[in-house]
Structures are given as C-alpha cells and as structure tokens.
Motif scaffolding. Structure first.
Motif, PDB file in Angstrom:
ATOM      1  N   LEU A  52      28.190  46.217 103.191  1.00  0.00           N
ATOM      2  CA  LEU A  52      28.744  44.962 102.660  1.00  0.00           C
ATOM      3  C   LEU A  52      30.185  44.746 103.127  1.00  0.00           C
ATOM      4  O   LEU A  52      30.623  43.617 103.318  1.00  0.00           O
ATOM      5  CB  LEU A  52      28.674  44.956 101.123  1.00  0.00           C
ATOM      6  CG  LEU A  52      27.251  44.848 100.558  1.00  0.00           C
ATOM      7  CD1 LEU A  52      27.257  44.954  99.039  1.00  0.00           C
ATOM      8  CD2 LEU A  52      26.609  43.531 100.989  1.00  0.00           C
TER       9      LEU A  52
ATOM     10  N   TRP B  50      33.313  49.675  95.213  1.00  0.00           N
ATOM     11  CA  TRP B  50      32.550  50.915  94.983  1.00  0.00           C
ATOM     12  C   TRP B  50      32.685  51.353  93.519  1.00  0.00           C
ATOM     13  O   TRP B  50      31.705  51.683  92.857  1.00  0.00           O
ATOM     14  CB  TRP B  50      33.087  52.013  95.912  1.00  0.00           C
ATOM     15  CG  TRP B  50      32.228  53.248  95.999  1.00  0.00           C
ATOM     16  CD1 TRP B  50      31.365  53.561  96.991  1.00  0.00           C
ATOM     17  CD2 TRP B  50      32.170  54.329  95.048  1.00  0.00           C
ATOM     18  NE1 TRP B  50      30.768  54.765  96.730  1.00  0.00           N
ATOM     19  CE2 TRP B  50      31.228  55.262  95.537  1.00  0.00           C
ATOM     20  CE3 TRP B  50      32.783  54.604  93.836  1.00  0.00           C
ATOM     21  CZ2 TRP B  50      30.918  56.430  94.867  1.00  0.00           C
ATOM     22  CZ3 TRP B  50      32.460  55.780  93.152  1.00  0.00           C
ATOM     23  CH2 TRP B  50      31.545  56.676  93.671  1.00  0.00           C
TER      24      TRP B  50
ATOM     25  N   THR C 234      25.584  51.194 100.992  1.00  0.00           N
ATOM     26  CA  THR C 234      25.522  49.752 100.696  1.00  0.00           C
ATOM     27  C   THR C 234      26.923  49.144 100.719  1.00  0.00           C
ATOM     28  O   THR C 234      27.139  48.084 101.306  1.00  0.00           O
ATOM     29  CB  THR C 234      24.871  49.525  99.296  1.00  0.00           C
ATOM     30  OG1 THR C 234      23.650  50.230  99.263  1.00  0.00           O
ATOM     31  CG2 THR C 234      24.630  48.049  99.039  1.00  0.00           C
TER      32      THR C 234
ATOM     33  N   ALA D 208      23.242  56.088  98.438  1.00  0.00           N
ATOM     34  CA  ALA D 208      22.791  54.695  98.590  1.00  0.00           C
ATOM     35  C   ALA D 208      23.947  53.739  98.284  1.00  0.00           C
ATOM     36  O   ALA D 208      24.163  52.755  99.006  1.00  0.00           O
ATOM     37  CB  ALA D 208      21.616  54.436  97.650  1.00  0.00           C
TER      38      ALA D 208
END
Ligand code: HEM
Length: 289
Positions: free
Chosen positions: A222, A191, A218, A214
């Motif tokens: 993942l 991140w 994401t 977002a």
C-alpha cells in the motif's frame, strides 16, 4: 510515595533502567541540537531549522508512544507500558517547543501568530493536532484518570489516532519536494493502526507471526501504491512510471521497501520471542517431570 517529578523512578520509588533509557532517548534530540549548534546558528534560518527539528522529533515520539502497546505484546515485554506516558508527554514537550519557536519566528507578535495560523491550511491542521495533544498531556496524570474514570479516559485518549493523522497531513503539506521521509512515517503509523484493527477484528491481543508477515507485506504494498498515486497526481506523471523507479535502488530506497524492512524486523522480534518462550516452557515441563 515518590515525588512525581522523579520520572526516572518507578511507581515503587526504585530506580528504573527502562525509565532512565526513555528519558535519555527523549533528551537525545536536545543533545544533537547542542552538538550541531554551530551549523544551526550559522545556517540561513536558525529558528526555522529548530522549528523543523522540534516538529520532527514530536512526530517521532508520538509514533513511539503509539508503538508501545503493539511492541510490548510482540516482544512479550509488558513493562514497556511504564514509559508510554513519559513518551507521550515528551512528544507534547517537543510540540510545545515547536509552537514556542514558531512564535519566536513571528517576533513574539501573538496577533501575527494567530493570523498566520488562520490563513494557512497546514497550520490550521497542525494547530488542531497541537490542541489535541495538549488535551491528552493535560489529562495524563493519575488524578485525571481517576477524575474522568477509566472508560471515559480511554475513550478520550483514543483521539491520539486522529491527532497522529492530522500531524502527518501537516508534515506532508509543509514538505516542499521530497516526500520520502513523510511517506515512510505515514506507513509506520498505518502499520501501528492496522495492527490494532486486525487484533480487534480477530478478537485477540496477540497476532500470530503469519498475521504480522501479512500485515507488513500489505502495508509495504500500500505504501508503494500510495506513493506512486500521490507523486502521479502531484507531478502529473503516470503512477506506473513511479512504480518502475521502485526497483532502481541507485535512485534511493523507496519508502515501500523501508516499510517492508521495518515490518519484517518486527516479525523477527516476534519469532525470536516465540522461540525463547517455547524453549522456556519446554525446560519448565522437563523440570516438573
Ligand atoms: C500550532 C501548531 C503548529 C504550528 C504553528 C506549526 C508550524 C510549523 C512550521 C512553520 C513548520 C515549518 C514549515 C516550513 O518551513 O515551511 C512546521 C513543520 C513541521 N511540523 Fe508543525 N506546527 C504545528 C503543529 C505541529 C504538530 C502538532 C506536529 C506533530 C505532532 C507538527 C509536526 C511538524 C513536522 C514533523 C514538521 C516538519 C519537520 C521536518 O521538516 O522534518 N507540527 N510546523
């Protein structure tokens, strides 16, 4: 000028609550080990227990060092930069202790230490990260910044991302069974790096709340995929079966959810700060009328 060892004072020599807080945070693992000293000493392998503690906290402080830049922007708290160096040097102190304890565990036989490190891949990777962190710690003084020049210093210190990656690989490789915590740690590091890449790509220093949402979603997705594929390969099971367990909260909260909660926590900080800023701007505008 304040003496450089008085790390609790700011550049002007005044007591700094932020620095004192950071120092207390850095000493917290020592206090925790002292509180648990009975368990450690009477455990099966006291030195190994302490090696794990020191390695774990080195990684935590490495992560916090990397979190300073994004978080000071998101929380609009520029002063946070004042403790970045302290956290980075603190991470190195824990990693120096980690190696010292490993050396003690090898009965201070340096030949054995070198032999052990050179015969195990996870230790070679750890040692490379160690040397990288030592280089960054040694060049972290004001004098070294001046000597190297700002641009060269910044380029050298960008090695911290590669070092963090090596440290994570070392962490994963030495973990024998449950990789939940290493996976969560990897997702947080991912991140932090993705935040920087996105900011660079968008050519901005501050990402919008929408971009942060977002990014967090994401990274969470993942993390689920990475964990499922990793466990699938390691234990020869279908990744889809691993993904199924993600919704079985009785079996524990998977790192993908943990990453989502952490990411959305950051989004909440951003939203609160943005609201406070706009309220302050409105009051200034009213006062100016
Ligand atoms: C010469 C360098 C290094 C050596 C010799 C070394 C050695 C070790 C050893 C022996 C273990 C325990 C493995 C086991 O019980 O099977 C360990 C665990 C660990 N090391 Fe290192 N390491 C080194 C560098 C690093 C660095 C640079 C980092 C991170 C910045 C790191 C982070 C960790 C972590 C997070 C663990 C696991 C802690 C836990 O179980 O919670 N190590 N290391």
């Amino acid at each position: 000028m304040k003496p450089s060892w008085q790390v609790w004072r700011d550049r002007r020599g005044r007591f700094s609550a932020l620095r004192i807080g950071a120092l207390a945070l850095l000493l917290l693992p020592v206090a925790k080990a002292l509180i648990n000293v009975g368990d450690i000493v009477h455990g099966a392998r006291p030195l190994n227990d302490m090696i794990h503690r020191a390695g774990f906290w080195a990684l935590v402080f490495l992560g916090l060092t990397l979190a300073v830049t994004p978080f000071r922007r998101i929380a609009r708290y520029g002063n946070l930069i004042d403790v970045r160096r302290m956290l980075g040097v603190g991470a190195f102190c824990y990693i120096a202790t980690h190696l010292a304890l490993f050396t003690a565990d090898q009965s201070y036989d340096l030949g054995k230490v070198v032999h052990e490190i050179s015969h195990r891949v996870y230790l070679i990777i750890g040692a490379t990260a160690w040397l990288g962190l030592a280089t960054l710690a040694a060049t972290s003084t004001d004098g070294m910044v001046r000597r190297l020049g700002g641009q060269r210093w910044r380029r050298l210190h960008q090695a911290i991302y590669a070092i963090a990656l090596l440290a994570l690989i070392h962490y994963f490789q030495q973990t024998k069974a449950d990789v939940t915590v290493p996976t969560f740690a990897a997702s947080l590091f991912f991140w932090l790096i993705a935040y920087r890449l996105l900011a660079w790509w968008k050519n901005t220093s501050e990402l919008s709340t929408l971009s942060l949402i977002a990014l967090s979603v994401t990274v969470s997705i993942l993390t689920f995929i990475g964990e499922a594929v990793g466990i699938g390969i390691a234990f020869h099971v279908s990744p889809l079966r691993v993904l199924d367990v993600a919704f079985d909260f009785g079996a524990g909260i998977r790192p993908g959810w943990q990453a989502l909660v952490a990411g959305l926590g950051v989004v909440a900080v951003d939203a609160v700060r943005a609201r406070l800023d706009s309220r302050a701007a409105r009051s200034r505008a009213v006062a100016a009328e």
